[in-house]
Design an enzyme around this catalytic site. Structure first.
Site, PDB file in Angstrom:
ATOM      1  CG  ASP A 160      -8.173   1.668  -2.181  1.00  0.00           C
ATOM      2  OD1 ASP A 160      -8.470   2.487  -1.293  1.00  0.00           O
ATOM      3  OD2 ASP A 160      -8.893   1.428  -3.159  1.00  0.00           O
ATOM      4  NE  ARG A 183     -10.694   3.968  -2.496  1.00  0.00           N
ATOM      5  CZ  ARG A 183     -11.048   3.874  -3.764  1.00  0.00           C
ATOM      6  NH1 ARG A 183     -11.881   4.770  -4.290  1.00  0.00           N
ATOM      7  NH2 ARG A 183     -10.583   2.909  -4.525  1.00  0.00           N
TER       8      ARG A 183
END
Length: 364
Positions: free
Chosen positions: A296, A298
């Site tokens: 991930d 983000r």
């Protein structure tokens, strides 16, 4: 005119995205850097001419190095020594795992053990911010070539002056806000925020008038072009978006943050590469790793900053992801309650949902 650290970083990100080389330097060396994804044969030939065919290295992430079976000597990045001239096809095959089957015999690769890894690591960070494959070529250049390139308007920067996060302000002043009636609900406002470093825009969709004194029903939603707009069945994003909107409309209050971090922060082009890998048997996490990304990528700190700018520090979070709660809590947002957001399972997203639960810790 003196540029701020954020402005310099933004310029370098934009140049790499445009396919332009940049110069990064520290006290030890100056290095010409180019993102492999945006290189093409004529550009590579021109770079070789300008640098007098100096030997170069390839910077890749350690995730990608593992796939290529290259030795890892640094915790941040791997530098591959290129002893012979290579063409653009091989460079792109090294960077892009969707081409692994087209070039199955790329190695063996020789990793640099000694030397400075800082510039290589910064080049990878810039590629990621540009939503490009995290792979670059590095050419150590003498002062004479550096001066020639700078006079030709090639951007340069001391890596100490770059800034990927600004603790004081991640956004330019709020761009705009307006009322936006939608089907079934009238009292909605849409506010647009813009990051300083890469100028990505994010949106706060506010239903009604959430009270600052009460936990606001909140959804932190990452953009998903394929799910939100096309109704893709490969993920649960579109359904989660629709359910969140409906719940907030029904309750008359809520905040939906729509973050432009497609594909868990890797961008739509890389997400499609990941989908290609998934179609040939890799799960969503392994596909990201083969691309050179983490599970991930983000930046959920952005969500916390937007909420604070709206005057909200206590929320009821609609999520199945405990890591979102952890990130927001660590950045000053009190999550009073987790509101489950369960989407339906179908033959196309079954494996995806199982992987989210098994490898990413989602509560499904």
């Amino acid at each position: 005119m003196l540029l701020s650290s954020s402005e310099i970083t933004s310029r370098l990100i934009s140049d790499l995205r445009l396919g332009l080389p940049i110069i990064l330097y520290n006290t030890d060396q100056s290095v010409l850097v180019a993102a492999i994804e945006t290189l093409y044969s004529e550009k590579l030939e021109k770079i070789n001419q300008i640098t007098n065919n100096l030997k170069f290295e390839i910077a890749i992430t350690n995730r990608r190095a593992k796939v290529l079976k290259a030795r890892i000597y640094n915790e941040s990045v791997t530098r591959l020594a290129i002893k012979d001239q290579v063409d653009i096809e091989l460079l792109q095959a090294i960077a892009d795992p969707s081409r692994d089957l087209d070039y199955p015999f790329k190695g063996p690769f020789y990793s640099e053990r000694e030397g400075n890894f800082e510039i290589a690591a910064v080049s990878i960070s810039l590629c990621k911010k540009a939503r490009l494959l995290p792979a670059s070529i590095l050419i150590k250049i003498p002062k004479s070539i550096k001066e020639k390139l700078v006079s030709s308007q090639i951007s340069e920067s001391d890596i100490r002056h770059l800034e990927f996060k600004n603790d004081n302000a991640n956004f330019l002043p709020t761009l705009s806000t307006a009322q936006l009636p939608i089907k079934g609900y009238q009292n909605i406002s849409l506010t647009v925020f813009r990051e300083i470093t890469d100028l990505t825009e994010h949106y706060a969709i506010v239903f009604g008038n959430p009270k600052i004194t009460q936990p606001a029903l909140t959804r932190v939603h990452s953009a998903c072009f394929t799910g939100d707009l096309l109704g893709s069945e490969k993920c649960d994003c579109g359904e989660q978006f629709s359910v969140s909107m409906s719940k907030m409309k029904n309750e008359g209050n809520g905040i939906l943050l729509y973050l432009n971090q497609e594909g868990r922060g890797i961008g739509l082009a890389n997400k499609m590469r990941a989908y290609h890998l998934q179609n040939i048997g890799f799960d969503t996490v392994d596909a990201n790793h083969r691309l050179g990304f983490e599970d991930d990528e983000r930046d959920l700190e952005i969500a916390a900053k937007i909420l604070k700018s709206l005057g909200v520090i206590k929320i009821k979070l609609m999520t199945n992801n405990p890591k979102k709660i952890e990130f927001l809590t660590n950045n000053g947002i009190t999550v009073k309650e987790r509101v489950p957001l369960i989407a339906s399972m179908n033959p196309n997203n079954k494996d995806y949902l199982k992987t989210k639960a098994k490898k990413s810790g989602h509560i499904l």
